[in-house]
Design a protein around this motif. Sequence first.
Motif, PDB file in Angstrom:
ATOM      1  N   ILE A  15      20.178  -0.533 -23.374  1.00 52.80           N
ATOM      2  CA  ILE A  15      19.724  -1.638 -24.225  1.00 52.80           C
ATOM      3  C   ILE A  15      18.294  -1.428 -24.722  1.00 52.80           C
ATOM      4  O   ILE A  15      17.762  -2.276 -25.409  1.00 52.80           O
ATOM      5  CB  ILE A  15      19.831  -3.018 -23.539  1.00 52.80           C
ATOM      6  N   PRO A  29      16.616   1.320 -26.709  1.00 56.94           N
ATOM      7  CA  PRO A  29      16.274   2.510 -27.505  1.00 56.94           C
ATOM      8  C   PRO A  29      14.805   2.508 -27.917  1.00 56.94           C
ATOM      9  O   PRO A  29      14.181   3.553 -28.035  1.00 56.94           O
ATOM     10  CB  PRO A  29      17.187   2.401 -28.719  1.00 56.94           C
ATOM     11  N   GLU A  30      14.234   1.304 -28.115  1.00 56.65           N
ATOM     12  CA  GLU A  30      12.848   1.222 -28.572  1.00 56.65           C
ATOM     13  C   GLU A  30      11.879   1.636 -27.465  1.00 56.65           C
ATOM     14  O   GLU A  30      10.720   1.938 -27.726  1.00 56.65           O
ATOM     15  CB  GLU A  30      12.538  -0.187 -29.081  1.00 56.65           C
ATOM     16  N   LYS A  69      16.319 -10.170 -25.362  1.00 55.45           N
ATOM     17  CA  LYS A  69      17.691  -9.713 -25.118  1.00 55.45           C
ATOM     18  C   LYS A  69      17.894  -9.478 -23.630  1.00 55.45           C
ATOM     19  O   LYS A  69      16.976  -9.060 -22.926  1.00 55.45           O
ATOM     20  CB  LYS A  69      17.963  -8.435 -25.896  1.00 55.45           C
ATOM     21  N   TYR A  92      12.621  -0.707 -35.463  1.00 53.77           N
ATOM     22  CA  TYR A  92      13.539   0.283 -34.910  1.00 53.77           C
ATOM     23  C   TYR A  92      14.562  -0.389 -34.005  1.00 53.77           C
ATOM     24  O   TYR A  92      14.283  -1.416 -33.397  1.00 53.77           O
ATOM     25  CB  TYR A  92      12.735   1.326 -34.108  1.00 53.77           C
ATOM     26  N   GLY A 142      16.632  -2.072 -31.381  1.00 56.13           N
ATOM     27  CA  GLY A 142      16.293  -2.593 -30.058  1.00 56.13           C
ATOM     28  C   GLY A 142      14.944  -3.257 -30.021  1.00 56.13           C
ATOM     29  O   GLY A 142      14.682  -4.094 -29.175  1.00 56.13           O
ATOM     30  N   SER A 143      14.055  -2.886 -30.930  1.00 55.06           N
ATOM     31  CA  SER A 143      12.709  -3.447 -30.901  1.00 55.06           C
ATOM     32  C   SER A 143      12.690  -4.819 -31.575  1.00 55.06           C
ATOM     33  O   SER A 143      13.465  -5.095 -32.475  1.00 55.06           O
ATOM     34  CB  SER A 143      11.747  -2.507 -31.627  1.00 55.06           C
ATOM     35  N   THR A 144      11.797  -5.681 -31.118  1.00 58.60           N
ATOM     36  CA  THR A 144      11.667  -6.991 -31.733  1.00 58.60           C
ATOM     37  C   THR A 144      10.332  -7.114 -32.466  1.00 58.60           C
ATOM     38  O   THR A 144       9.945  -8.189 -32.869  1.00 58.60           O
ATOM     39  CB  THR A 144      11.745  -8.093 -30.674  1.00 58.60           C
TER      40      THR A 144
END
Lengths: 564, 271
Positions: free
Chosen positions: A73, A75-76, A332, B135, B137-139
């Motif tokens: 969950i 990737p960033e 998330k 990107y 998954g990033s918020t």
Amino acid sequence: MIEMLIKNGFVFDPLNGINGEKMDIAIRNGKIVESVNDHKAKKIDATGLTVMPGAVDIHTHIAGGEVNTGRMIRPEDHIKDVVRKTALTRSGTGYSIPSTFVTGYRYSKMGYTTVMNPSMAPLGAKHTHEELNDIPLVDKASYPLIGDWWFVLEYLQKGDLEGCARHVAWMMETTKGYAIKIVNPGGLESWGFGGNVHSIDDQVPNFGITPREIVCGLAKVNKMLNLPHSIHLHTNNLGIPGNYVTTLDTMKALESVATDGRPVCHITHLQFSSFAGDSWGNMRSAAEEISKYINNHNHMTFDMGQIIFTDTTTMTADGPFEYTLYQLSGHKWVNSDVETETSGGIIPMRYKRTSAVNATQWSIGLELALLVEDPWKMFMTTDHPNAGPFFKYPKIIAWLTSRKARMATLKKCHKKAQRKSLLPSIKRELSLYELAIVTRAGQAKALGLKEKGHLGVGADADVAIYNINPEKLDIALKYKTARRAFGNAAYTIKDGKVVVKDGEVVQHVDGKTIWLDVKTTEQIKVDEEMKRKFKQYWTVEYDNYPVFDHYVKVPEAITIKASV
Amino acid sequence: MIVLTPLRNFQFPVHAECINPDVFQGKTVAEIASLAVWEGNKQRKLGDLFKIEETPAETPDITINGDASEVRRVGQGMKNGEIVINGNAGMHLGEKMAGGKITINGNAAGWTGSSMKKGLIEIHGDASDYLATPYRGSTEGMRGGKIVVDGNVGSDSGCYLRGGVIIVKGNADPFLGFQISDGVIYVEKNAAARLGASMTGGKIVVSGVAEDLMPTFTVDSVKAKVKIDDTLKVDGPFYVFLGDLAERGNGKLFVSKTSNPQLGPIYDKYL
């Protein structure tokens, strides 16, 4: 015959009482020996360097279902820390949930040689061992989650401790585990029905027992089985303001179990269990109350769970706690109920200096470590990755050994947290000797690993050599130099082989997976009734359940003779 | 000013974050030609892939003439200067840009202006999916600056917006402005389904048809005019919706009343 001689280092070996003496360490065939042939042995010149046993991490989430889901969950998290392959090492990604190989490399670069994966859902044991097999350069072990396992709850409900003990012995073999891990006892079972327990005397639904009975029962079982480590406990009400009362209650409840002076329980990431106040608004540190109790009692050990101000990922079997975090952050999240065994949750988290709560948490961890007088009771961890990634350990070392370092960080924290912090009043700075206790000797002793954490004859030849000259460098003043030195070991020696030199991996070695083979007088029979329950309640058949020997790449079984 | 012309059609993606005015600043053509880029899994020099020329004109700092749709990360993190692309641009153009200006005389690919903080991006064509979206998954969404698209935008554009302005003169695909907390998105034509899903703040204005309004928005009032930024005001009338209530959100969704007669029978009675 491979011989090695580490010459002229300043040796810190607390288990053998050696405090910075200049001496040689001799190694033959992966073990420390009295002496070696001076001409033939490969020599490592450690003049002006600090020599310590390989470091031991008692609690770090590095493998298993929740770690892998965390990787998926985020990737960033990986994109900002990409590791290229070299001729010797594999590629990978890093930051808060590094890939398996990167985990091994980074631990080894800091001089770690033994790491313990503290939460393995028994259903995910095979997966966990497959991941552990892929973590190179360090020895490792895993603790199965047993505190909310239905069979155990049934035995405790019946009051059949001997039966329970035999069952736990069978579990250790089935999951290839090392210690009894208990997470939020009773709470995880309640979470299966959307609830939680809020004190150690709340009833667990469907079983009619209390967290107190689970913890004390399993602590007694642990003694009956003579397991090397005590029970490894994540307390109830973790991460909730005012929870220090529950923590104190738990510690008091265990007083009756301790009879022979040995620790009966290890409370892990104590920082998360030491909050006072009754809301996030007035949350404050309870380090004073908790450390006062610890200083007066000897039946427990602890680790810090020190906050690092960074972006990380929290993951724990404590599903209800992760739900609380989700409600706070709205980030998330993943939550799961692992059938009849445990639960799990994952949520990304950014600890900020500018948050009063986070800054107070940071302060609590250090206050606990410094106010507990006996370093053999309190160990250094971040509960990786929950409070911060493990490769930030050098920062904690700096904060523990240098008042200057921690005051520099405190100055940048939220004003409210600064006012409430006890740190300005604490003068203590750990010496290198004490540091060796909290990072290796104490942890190895608490784990009952007889061949780890020291450099006496017969110990495993796991050695860490740091570029620190204790005669010339005052680590309390030059904390940045110390931080660099502890982050990049001059040498890490694993099983008598140099695996890291000057902070770079130079050799690939597979670490061992340590597990317990507990011999009870009467072995548990996997009878039709048990198989029927598997059929009824699990998604896998019993025959597919155990971790067979071939699953573990380099197994190291420790045989234990139980008293039942 | 530097003019780059691709020497061939790139079969593999070229990662060229070095094409950035801050990097080119003070470098000779030879030095620029020796900057490292990746083509697929091979490391190459910029000069191997582009013809590099210097012209005396002051602005823009960098011009790319030709199809750069496989050239990714151009202007990534740029703080100053101006880039003009006469052709299509590749993915991650102007990602995390903190100042300056990028003009694309063609179409933009995915993640253009991703997580940008400041500056201006003008797209005289269509933009693909994930415009200004961080990107995967990033918020950490776009925080400031301005993006103007003359054509249409793809799906999941403007997600996690925290500030800044996005102006789309064409249509928008689904999930425009997903989970935004601040900032403004203006669509001159139509917007597809899941518009503003999970938004907790900020403003989305649609002058055309809003294809499928989320049931988690509640109608608040009708307004004659909406301010987009200091230079632009749009005439309505607009229905003002508040939401997303599923996230206890406080965002504002302005949907043109005249372009959306289908909304009248549902919402007019609540006004």
